[in-house]
Enzyme design. Structure first.
Site, PDB file in Angstrom:
ATOM      1  N   LYS A  44       1.005  -1.275   0.103  1.00  0.00           N
ATOM      2  CA  LYS A  44      -0.021   0.159  -0.077  1.00  0.00           C
ATOM      3  C   LYS A  44       0.999   1.098  -0.005  1.00  0.00           C
ATOM      4  CE  LYS A  44      -0.300  -0.144   5.312  1.00  0.00           C
ATOM      5  NZ  LYS A  44      -1.090  -0.491   6.256  1.00  0.00           N
ATOM      6  N   ARG A 142     -10.880  -0.269  15.077  1.00  0.00           N
ATOM      7  CA  ARG A 142     -10.718   0.575  13.930  1.00  0.00           C
ATOM      8  C   ARG A 142     -11.546  -0.225  12.660  1.00  0.00           C
ATOM      9  NH1 ARG A 142      -4.806   1.275  11.418  1.00  0.00           N
ATOM     10  NH2 ARG A 142      -5.337  -0.544  10.253  1.00  0.00           N
ATOM     11  N   HIS A 174      -6.461  -7.102  12.812  1.00  0.00           N
ATOM     12  CA  HIS A 174      -5.326  -6.378  13.201  1.00  0.00           C
ATOM     13  C   HIS A 174      -4.807  -6.015  14.634  1.00  0.00           C
ATOM     14  CE1 HIS A 174      -2.026  -4.149  11.047  1.00  0.00           C
ATOM     15  NE2 HIS A 174      -2.674  -2.847  11.236  1.00  0.00           N
ATOM     16  N   ARG A 230       1.153 -10.793   7.159  1.00  0.00           N
ATOM     17  CA  ARG A 230       1.043  -9.736   6.246  1.00  0.00           C
ATOM     18  C   ARG A 230       1.836  -8.195   6.517  1.00  0.00           C
ATOM     19  NH1 ARG A 230      -4.220  -9.650   8.881  1.00  0.00           N
ATOM     20  NH2 ARG A 230      -3.572  -7.473   9.670  1.00  0.00           N
ATOM     21  N   TYR A 276      15.621  30.244   7.111  1.00  0.00           N
ATOM     22  CA  TYR A 276      14.564  31.123   7.574  1.00  0.00           C
ATOM     23  C   TYR A 276      14.412  31.359   9.144  1.00  0.00           C
ATOM     24  CZ  TYR A 276      12.000  30.588   2.850  1.00  0.00           C
ATOM     25  OH  TYR A 276      11.889  30.454   1.618  1.00  0.00           O
ATOM     26  N   CYS A 323      13.482  23.915   4.336  1.00  0.00           N
ATOM     27  CA  CYS A 323      12.618  24.757   3.552  1.00  0.00           C
ATOM     28  C   CYS A 323      11.783  23.657   2.706  1.00  0.00           C
ATOM     29  CB  CYS A 323      13.541  25.686   2.840  1.00  0.00           C
ATOM     30  SG  CYS A 323      14.613  26.755   3.703  1.00  0.00           S
ATOM     31  N   MET A 324      11.093  24.381   1.870  1.00  0.00           N
ATOM     32  CA  MET A 324      10.198  23.552   0.774  1.00  0.00           C
ATOM     33  C   MET A 324      11.151  22.846  -0.020  1.00  0.00           C
ATOM     34  SD  MET A 324       7.228  24.544  -1.788  1.00  0.00           S
ATOM     35  CE  MET A 324       6.190  25.410  -0.713  1.00  0.00           C
ATOM     36  N   ASP A 325      12.065  23.306  -0.496  1.00  0.00           N
ATOM     37  CA  ASP A 325      12.928  22.754  -1.474  1.00  0.00           C
ATOM     38  C   ASP A 325      14.304  22.598  -1.256  1.00  0.00           C
ATOM     39  OD1 ASP A 325      10.925  23.136  -3.463  1.00  0.00           O
ATOM     40  OD2 ASP A 325      11.331  25.461  -3.192  1.00  0.00           O
TER      41      ASP A 325
HETATM   42  C1  LIG Z   1      -0.592  -1.419   6.965  1.00  0.00           C
HETATM   43  C2  LIG Z   1      -0.976  -2.871   7.303  1.00  0.00           C
HETATM   44  C3  LIG Z   1      -0.118  -4.125   7.641  1.00  0.00           C
HETATM   45  C4  LIG Z   1       1.189  -4.044   7.439  1.00  0.00           C
HETATM   46  O1  LIG Z   1       1.706  -3.401   8.552  1.00  0.00           O
HETATM   47  P1  LIG Z   1       3.205  -3.294   8.885  1.00  0.00           P
HETATM   48  O2  LIG Z   1       3.176  -2.929  10.454  1.00  0.00           O
HETATM   49  O3  LIG Z   1       3.846  -2.223   8.035  1.00  0.00           O
HETATM   50  O4  LIG Z   1       4.065  -4.633   8.861  1.00  0.00           O
HETATM   51  C5  LIG Z   1      -1.081  -5.354   7.706  1.00  0.00           C
HETATM   52  N1  LIG Z   1      -2.311  -5.173   7.968  1.00  0.00           N
HETATM   53  C6  LIG Z   1      -2.861  -3.962   7.799  1.00  0.00           C
HETATM   54  C7  LIG Z   1      -4.415  -4.153   8.136  1.00  0.00           C
HETATM   55  C8  LIG Z   1      -2.374  -2.980   7.505  1.00  0.00           C
HETATM   56  O5  LIG Z   1      -3.097  -1.743   7.477  1.00  0.00           O
END
Ligand SMILES: *Cc1c(COP(=O)(O)O)cnc(C)c1O
Length: 385
Positions: A44, A142, A174, A230, A276, A323-325
């Site tokens: 992701k 969540r 999770h 995961r 700045y 700064c920005m850049d």
């Molecule tokens: C982002 C995410 C993961 C991966 O988590 P990490 O801590 O980066 O390994 C696994 N499951 C869900 C639902 C997530 O949102």
């Protein structure tokens, strides 16, 4: 240490180098640690800033058999790029193009009656079965269905499964405290998960893949591996438990380096206010260097007077505001650094380079936030294994 940018970006102000071999090796290591479970590499947020498609390919080469992304559109983009591996996505809003998702063979997470209804409607329309993973809230509060909401979702999903509109292929949840493996919520969430799985079994949906572990749980909690793990952050070689172990102690290697070159070097007098707001003043006559990256490139502004940058083998700290850049470095009196010299903003601990974790420590955040916010303004350059 090879920090020369390749010719394609020589004239650029900076670039991000991604070591695809590191991603493949990290997944290999995670698969070894989680032996007996499959690996779903989480790609992701453009693979945590590393580039979703190349990272997905590298993760699959390293032994991942699943991929996961948060958003439906991220999943569709991977399919459009030619990724055919099983691919789970879990965030979409009412009105999302579930027809396209089903056509693309995506696995969809379902955690509420509205999403089950929407998936069933799209599957009926298409005359096919949608692949779904039911998400249970085991204590993160969540996503996922909770308590009697879970029981209702299980019953509705069992009916839709029996009617041929969906195939319930997974059940998942999770952790809230995966990075603190001894925290009592970890064990408690696993118990709620086991009960939720048992309830599915009683509803006739026993043949499902169970998955609960993110990177931290994959690395610290074998009892949470179930059928699929995961990992996200660890795929990219960063430690999800920096207070407990470094990435190299975990057998991982950082995949991202953020590189630039000095574009100006000049002598300034003692007492000069830098950048700045003059939050930094030179302590003596000195030489400063200009690095052409800033907060628009993803360096946190909170790294003003704090962010570490490697130049000429020395680890310096950003002088004054980000700064920005651009940012300024106090190279020191008589420094021999020259325009065009390479600087490493983020790199590998083993090579003495500042890491995403160092930037996180310097700015009071987590390495996840550092790498995911490295801007698309910086071209990604991929090193094949
Ligand atoms: C982002 C995410 C993961 C991966 O988590 P990490 O801590 O980066 O390994 C696994 N499951 C869900 C639902 C997530 O949102």
């Amino acid at each position: 240490m090879d920090t020369q940018p390749p010719p394609a970006v020589l004239g650029g102000t900076g670039h991000v180098e991604i070591d695809l071999g590191a991603i493949a090796d990290n997944v290999r290591e995670l698969a070894r640690v989680a032996e007996g479970a499959e690996v779903m590499a989480i790609v992701k947020a453009d693979a945590y800033g590393h580039g979703a498609f190349p990272a997905a390919r590298a993760a699959l080469a390293g032994g991942a058999t699943w991929l996961g992304v948060a958003q439906l559109d991220e999943a569709l983009a991977l399919r459009a790029a030619g990724i055919t591996a099983p691919l789970l996505t879990w965030l979409y809003a009412p009105g999302a193009d579930l027809d396209a998702a089903i056509l693309a063979g995506l696995d969809l997470s379902v955690s509420a009656p509205w999403s089950l209804d929407a998936v069933v409607a799209a599957a009926r329309e298409r005359g096919t079965r949608a692949r779904i993973h039911l998400k249970v809230d085991t204590g993160l509060t969540r996503g996922g269905a909770l308590g009697s909401g879970w029981s209702a979702l299980v019953d509705a999903a069992a009916a839709a499964h029996a009617a041929g509109h969906v195939e319930v292929v997974g059940v998942w949840s999770h952790f809230a405290y995966a990075d603190a493996p001894a925290h009592p919520t970890v064990r408690a969430q696993q118990e709620v998960f086991d009960d939720a799985v048992a309830e599915l079994g009683r509803a006739g949906l026993g043949d499902v893949r169970r998955h609960l572990a993110n990177s931290a749980a994959t690395l610290t909690n074998p009892a949470a591996h179930y059928d699929i793990v995961r990992p996200g952050l660890a795929v990219y070689g960063l430690s999800p438990i920096p207070d407990l172990a470094t990435s190299s102690e975990l057998g991982l290697r950082e995949a991202m380096r953020v590189l630039a070159r000095l574009v100006l070097v000049k002598d300034v007098p003692a007492g000069a206010g830098v950048s700045y707001g003059h939050t930094y003043h030179t302590a003596s006559d000195t030489r400063v260097g200009l690095v052409p990256l800033g907060y628009a490139d993803g360096l946190p502004r909170a790294a003003s007077n704090a962010g570490p940058i490697l130049v000429g083998g020395r680890r310096l700290t950003v002088a004054g505001r980000v700064c920005m850049d651009q940012v300024v470095l106090d190279l020191g009196p008589g420094a021999t650094d020259a325009v065009g010299d390479p600087v490493v903003i983020i790199g590998r601990a083993e090579d003495g380079e500042p890491t995403a974790q160092d930037w996180a420590d310097a700015t009071g955040t987590i390495s996840y936030e550092i790498v995911t916010r490295i801007s698309s303004r910086l071209p990604r350059v991929y090193r094949e294994p």
